[in-house]
Design an enzyme around this catalytic site. Structure first.
Site, PDB file in Angstrom:
ATOM      1  N   GLU A   1       0.749   3.886   1.543  1.00  0.00           N
ATOM      2  CA  GLU A   1       1.059   4.423   2.881  1.00  0.00           C
ATOM      3  C   GLU A   1       2.184   3.618   3.535  1.00  0.00           C
ATOM      4  OE1 GLU A   1      -2.980   4.412   4.340  1.00  0.00           O
ATOM      5  OE2 GLU A   1      -3.461   5.999   2.909  1.00  0.00           O
TER       6      GLU A   1
ATOM      7  N   HIS B   1       0.859  -1.192   0.000  1.00  0.00           N
ATOM      8  CA  HIS B   1       0.000   0.000   0.000  1.00  0.00           C
ATOM      9  C   HIS B   1       0.893   1.239   0.000  1.00  0.00           C
ATOM     10  CE1 HIS B   1      -2.873   3.030   1.261  1.00  0.00           C
ATOM     11  NE2 HIS B   1      -3.832   2.193   0.910  1.00  0.00           N
TER      12      HIS B   1
ATOM     13  N   GLY C   1      -7.707   8.828  -0.343  1.00  0.00           N
ATOM     14  CA  GLY C   1      -8.112   9.648   0.795  1.00  0.00           C
ATOM     15  C   GLY C   1      -8.245  11.127   0.481  1.00  0.00           C
TER      16      GLY C   1
ATOM     17  N   SER D   1     -10.507   6.896  -3.348  1.00  0.00           N
ATOM     18  CA  SER D   1     -11.742   7.686  -3.215  1.00  0.00           C
ATOM     19  C   SER D   1     -12.932   7.057  -3.935  1.00  0.00           C
ATOM     20  CB  SER D   1     -11.513   9.133  -3.681  1.00  0.00           C
ATOM     21  OG  SER D   1     -10.542   9.759  -2.855  1.00  0.00           O
TER      22      SER D   1
ATOM     23  N   GLU E   1      -3.798   1.842  -7.306  1.00  0.00           N
ATOM     24  CA  GLU E   1      -4.217   2.912  -6.420  1.00  0.00           C
ATOM     25  C   GLU E   1      -3.382   4.164  -6.692  1.00  0.00           C
ATOM     26  OE1 GLU E   1      -6.379   1.352  -2.753  1.00  0.00           O
ATOM     27  OE2 GLU E   1      -4.266   1.383  -2.269  1.00  0.00           O
TER      28      GLU E   1
HETATM   29  C1  PEP Z   1      -6.896   2.932   0.297  1.00  0.00           C
HETATM   30  O1  PEP Z   1      -6.345   3.336   1.297  1.00  0.00           O
HETATM   31  O2  PEP Z   1      -6.579   1.827  -0.160  1.00  0.00           O
HETATM   32  C2  PEP Z   1      -7.913   3.770  -0.322  1.00  0.00           C
HETATM   33  C3  PEP Z   1      -8.267   3.507  -1.546  1.00  0.00           C
HETATM   34  O3  PEP Z   1      -8.401   4.800   0.433  1.00  0.00           O
HETATM   35  P1  PEP Z   1      -9.642   5.754   0.063  1.00  0.00           P
HETATM   36  O4  PEP Z   1     -10.754   4.885  -0.444  1.00  0.00           O
HETATM   37  O5  PEP Z   1     -10.003   6.425   1.349  1.00  0.00           O
HETATM   38  O6  PEP Z   1      -9.165   6.705  -0.975  1.00  0.00           O
END
Ligand code: PEP
Length: 254
Positions: A102, A100, A176, A216, A170
């Site tokens: 993060e 991920h 986010g 999102s 992603e």
């Molecule tokens: C995620 O953290 O994998 C993600 C997609 O977050 P969000 O849906 O809040 O953008």
């Protein structure tokens, strides 16, 4: 929507205490039970580590799978603060998310780390969701496809199949932020990922491997995103923390 079975996966990140996790998991389990054995999609929730056994109990018998948000590359040892894939499996998980953005940003994880973690997950008998995605700067520099191809090549575990491995695209700028990729932007990258997978593991595996979109995703934009030919579901952060929002996205995958 493709012939591949959609997956709707919730990444709860570092949110919720035991009571919150139990209630959220029970709510998702109730929704899942409500559609019976013929569900047209897979549902996965990925709680923080301390909530995993509580969530496993709360979803038992519902058809909802549970996953960890990360795992260590080793089975055990002197790795303070880490959790191994074997431990996740032992706690009742069927999946692990690796790579991920993060984790890549907060913990300096490289593609090589992500690949080693993904291989540890497979060795432990888990299925793995491998996350890749470009930053805004990379997109604006016209490097989106190259970055995603390069992360895919560096992060995909050896032994990946359509059954044991899922890729999540992603875009970092969409996570986010409320700034969702347009269906066309997402489909362009998903198609490029599938083409690269074909080169890496062959057409049969690439054709069956699910590629999730994350960033999102909400009930209001999910149907259009998942209506794209190469988008096989979603990895959902913020909207996975409310049963109605998460289930609204799942309904859009029907
Ligand atoms: C995620 O953290 O994998 C993600 C997609 O977050 P969000 O849906 O809040 O953008």
């Amino acid at each position: 929507m493709s012939a591949r079975r959609p997956m709707i996966a919730g990444n709860w990140k570092m949110n919720g205490l035991l009571a919150d996790g139990k209630a959220l998991a029970a709510g998702v389990a109730d929704k899942r039970k409500g559609i019976g054995a013929d569900a047209p999609f897979d549902i996965l929730v990925c709680p923080p580590f301390p909530l995993i056994t509580t969530v496993v109990d709360a979803v038992a018998g519902s058809g909802v799978a549970v996953g960890g948000q990360d795992c260590h590359m080793n089975v055990s040892g002197a790795h303070t603060g880490d959790t191994s894939a074997t431990m996740l499996k032992d706690a009742g998980c069927g999946f692990a998310i690796v790579g991920h953005s993060e984790r890549r940003t907060d913990h300096g994880e490289t593609d090589a780390t992500v690949k080693a973690k993904a291989e540890a997950a497979l060795a432990a008998g888990l299925k793995v969701i491998v996350c890749i995605g470009e930053t805004l700067e990379e997109r604006e520099a016209g490097k989106t496809i190259d970055i995603n191809k390069s992360q895919l090549n560096g992060s995909l575990p050896d032994g990946a199949t359509a059954e044991n491995c899922i890729v999540a695209y992603e875009p970092v700028w969409a996570i986010g932020t409320g700034k969702v990729a347009t269906p066309e932007q997402a489909q362009e990258v998903h198609a490029a990922i599938r083409a690269e997978l074909t080169a890496m593991v062959g057409g049969d595996i690439a054709g069956g491997m699910r590629i999730l979109y994350g960033g999102s995703m909400k009930p209001g934009n999910a149907a259009e995103l998942m209506g794209q030919a190469d988008i096989d579901g979603g990895l959902i952060g913020g909207a996975a923390l409310k049963v109605e929002d998460f289930w609204g996205i799942a309904e859009a995958a029907k």
